[in-house]
Design a protein around this motif. Structure first.
Motif, PDB file in Angstrom:
ATOM      1  N   UNK A 135       0.829  -1.200   0.000  1.00 18.55           N
ATOM      2  CA  UNK A 135       0.000   0.000   0.000  1.00 18.55           C
ATOM      3  C   UNK A 135       0.870   1.259   0.000  1.00 18.55           C
ATOM      4  N   UNK A 136       2.010   1.204   0.669  1.00 21.97           N
ATOM      5  CA  UNK A 136       2.931   2.336   0.639  1.00 21.97           C
ATOM      6  C   UNK A 136       3.510   2.527  -0.762  1.00 21.97           C
ATOM      7  N   UNK A 137       3.792   1.407  -1.445  1.00 22.67           N
ATOM      8  CA  UNK A 137       4.236   1.497  -2.836  1.00 22.67           C
ATOM      9  C   UNK A 137       3.151   2.143  -3.698  1.00 22.67           C
ATOM     10  N   UNK A 138       1.913   1.751  -3.463  1.00 19.97           N
ATOM     11  CA  UNK A 138       0.791   2.347  -4.202  1.00 19.97           C
ATOM     12  C   UNK A 138       0.756   3.856  -3.982  1.00 19.97           C
ATOM     13  N   UNK A 139       0.965   4.269  -2.746  1.00 22.59           N
ATOM     14  CA  UNK A 139       0.949   5.700  -2.447  1.00 22.59           C
ATOM     15  C   UNK A 139       2.067   6.427  -3.184  1.00 22.59           C
ATOM     16  N   UNK A 140       3.255   5.852  -3.182  1.00 20.96           N
ATOM     17  CA  UNK A 140       4.390   6.490  -3.858  1.00 20.96           C
ATOM     18  C   UNK A 140       4.177   6.559  -5.362  1.00 20.96           C
ATOM     19  N   UNK A 141       3.545   5.522  -5.926  1.00 24.67           N
ATOM     20  CA  UNK A 141       3.378   5.439  -7.371  1.00 24.67           C
ATOM     21  C   UNK A 141       2.055   6.027  -7.848  1.00 24.67           C
ATOM     22  N   UNK A 142       1.212   6.456  -6.928  1.00 24.58           N
ATOM     23  CA  UNK A 142      -0.079   7.014  -7.297  1.00 24.58           C
ATOM     24  C   UNK A 142      -1.064   5.978  -7.807  1.00 24.58           C
ATOM     25  N   UNK A 143      -0.954   4.749  -7.314  1.00 26.47           N
ATOM     26  CA  UNK A 143      -1.817   3.662  -7.763  1.00 26.47           C
ATOM     27  C   UNK A 143      -2.924   3.376  -6.751  1.00 26.47           C
ATOM     28  N   UNK A 144      -4.154   3.211  -7.211  1.00 26.64           N
ATOM     29  CA  UNK A 144      -5.206   2.726  -6.319  1.00 26.64           C
ATOM     30  C   UNK A 144      -5.009   1.241  -6.022  1.00 26.64           C
ATOM     31  N   UNK A 145      -5.772   0.750  -5.066  1.00 25.85           N
ATOM     32  CA  UNK A 145      -5.793  -0.675  -4.750  1.00 25.85           C
ATOM     33  C   UNK A 145      -7.252  -1.121  -4.643  1.00 25.85           C
ATOM     34  N   UNK A 146      -7.478  -2.401  -4.902  1.00 27.32           N
ATOM     35  CA  UNK A 146      -8.836  -2.936  -4.938  1.00 27.32           C
ATOM     36  C   UNK A 146      -8.844  -4.322  -4.304  1.00 27.32           C
ATOM     37  N   UNK A 147      -9.978  -4.693  -3.736  1.00 23.46           N
ATOM     38  CA  UNK A 147     -10.176  -6.026  -3.179  1.00 23.46           C
ATOM     39  C   UNK A 147     -11.663  -6.310  -3.073  1.00 23.46           C
ATOM     40  N   UNK A 148     -11.983  -7.564  -2.819  1.00 21.65           N
ATOM     41  CA  UNK A 148     -13.336  -7.956  -2.442  1.00 21.65           C
ATOM     42  C   UNK A 148     -13.266  -8.616  -1.075  1.00 21.65           C
ATOM     43  N   UNK A 149     -13.822  -7.956  -0.075  1.00 21.64           N
ATOM     44  CA  UNK A 149     -13.858  -8.537   1.266  1.00 21.64           C
ATOM     45  C   UNK A 149     -14.919  -9.635   1.296  1.00 21.64           C
ATOM     46  N   UNK A 150     -14.594 -10.734   1.956  1.00 20.18           N
ATOM     47  CA  UNK A 150     -15.508 -11.875   1.968  1.00 20.18           C
ATOM     48  C   UNK A 150     -16.457 -11.870   3.159  1.00 20.18           C
ATOM     49  N   UNK A 151     -16.368 -10.835   3.982  1.00 21.92           N
ATOM     50  CA  UNK A 151     -17.300 -10.714   5.104  1.00 21.92           C
ATOM     51  C   UNK A 151     -17.362  -9.262   5.547  1.00 21.92           C
ATOM     52  N   UNK A 152     -18.457  -8.918   6.210  1.00 24.48           N
ATOM     53  CA  UNK A 152     -18.594  -7.554   6.726  1.00 24.48           C
ATOM     54  C   UNK A 152     -17.513  -7.271   7.757  1.00 24.48           C
ATOM     55  N   UNK A 153     -17.154  -8.272   8.537  1.00 26.95           N
ATOM     56  CA  UNK A 153     -16.131  -8.085   9.572  1.00 26.95           C
ATOM     57  C   UNK A 153     -14.787  -7.726   8.946  1.00 26.95           C
ATOM     58  N   UNK A 154     -14.401  -8.450   7.902  1.00 25.95           N
ATOM     59  CA  UNK A 154     -13.110  -8.150   7.286  1.00 25.95           C
ATOM     60  C   UNK A 154     -13.142  -6.800   6.568  1.00 25.95           C
ATOM     61  N   UNK A 155     -14.315  -6.400   6.075  1.00 27.03           N
ATOM     62  CA  UNK A 155     -14.391  -5.106   5.399  1.00 27.03           C
ATOM     63  C   UNK A 155     -14.091  -3.963   6.362  1.00 27.03           C
TER      64      UNK A 155
END
Length: 209
Positions: free
Chosen positions: A157-177
């Motif tokens: 995520x720090x690399x994403x910040x330095x490079x200006x890249x978003x990140x994406x995922x699909x959380x498999x539960x409300x708790x993990x989200x």
């Protein structure tokens, strides 16, 4: 110390059998009783047999399309895909073939849900901007809730910040989200409801600058 993106982590290499097996084991143990895995493989005995093969297939995809990180102590692993701008996600495989169908054929040919999960997640995956896709993250059951997962993905995520890249995922539960929200992810549209099954939560993280 680690040779990966952060202290105490390393990249999983395809020729490192021990690292590969550790990553598959972690993924299998962490997701055996996950709501989505339980939907894909409703029968527990069948899940115990086939689930490790699905996790290995996902690991292979990560090595083809991105990378996999593993903590040096073997207690957590994360699979990342590098999605280029304008790429059309057709499931966990992107080699010009029908990824979800290939996954089903390789893992459990008689189980249409193996293919369906790829098609459904593809239907909500955002297009247009290049981004990092956190396909899966797994922490050993006895280490969960201690921050190991967050520490493992923080360097990317720090690399994403330095490079200006978003990140994406699909959380498999409300708790993990909720845990991902603490890392800067926000819900993206409505949850994805699997047919007669649980919800998945698409989440997007803009780079912090």
């Amino acid at each position: 110390m680690g040779t990966g993106p952060g202290t105490g982590t390393r990249r999983v290499e395809r020729d490192d059998d021990k690292a590969m097996e550790t990553a598959v084991r972690l993924l299998d143990e962490a997701f055996q009783d996950d709501p989505v895995s339980s939907w894909v493989f409703p029968d527990p005995a069948h899940r115990r047999e086939k689930h490790p093969h699905l996790m290995r297939a996902f690991l292979e995809v990560a090595l083809d399309e991105g990378h996999a990180d593993l903590t040096e102590d073997g207690t957590a692993t994360a699979l990342w895909l590098d999605v280029p701008a304008g790429a059309a996600q057709d499931g966990p495989a992107e080699d010009g073939e029908d990824g979800p169908a290939q996954l089903r054929a390789a893992v459990d040919p008689e189980n249409e849900r193996v293919e369906l999960i790829g098609r459904l997640t593809a239907s909500v995956h955002p297009h247009g901007r290049a981004h990092r896709y956190l396909l899966l993250i797994a922490v050993a059951p006895d280490r969960q809730g201690q921050g190991a997962g967050a520490a493992l993905i923080a360097p990317v995520l720090q690399e994403c910040d330095r490079e200006g890249l978003p990140a994406y995922l699909e959380a498999s539960s409300a708790r993990s989200s909720v845990l991902y929200e603490r890392l800067g992810f926000a819900h993206l549209g409505e949850p994805l409801r699997l047919p007669d099954g649980p919800l998945m939560y698409p989440m997007w993280r803009e780079p912090r600058g």
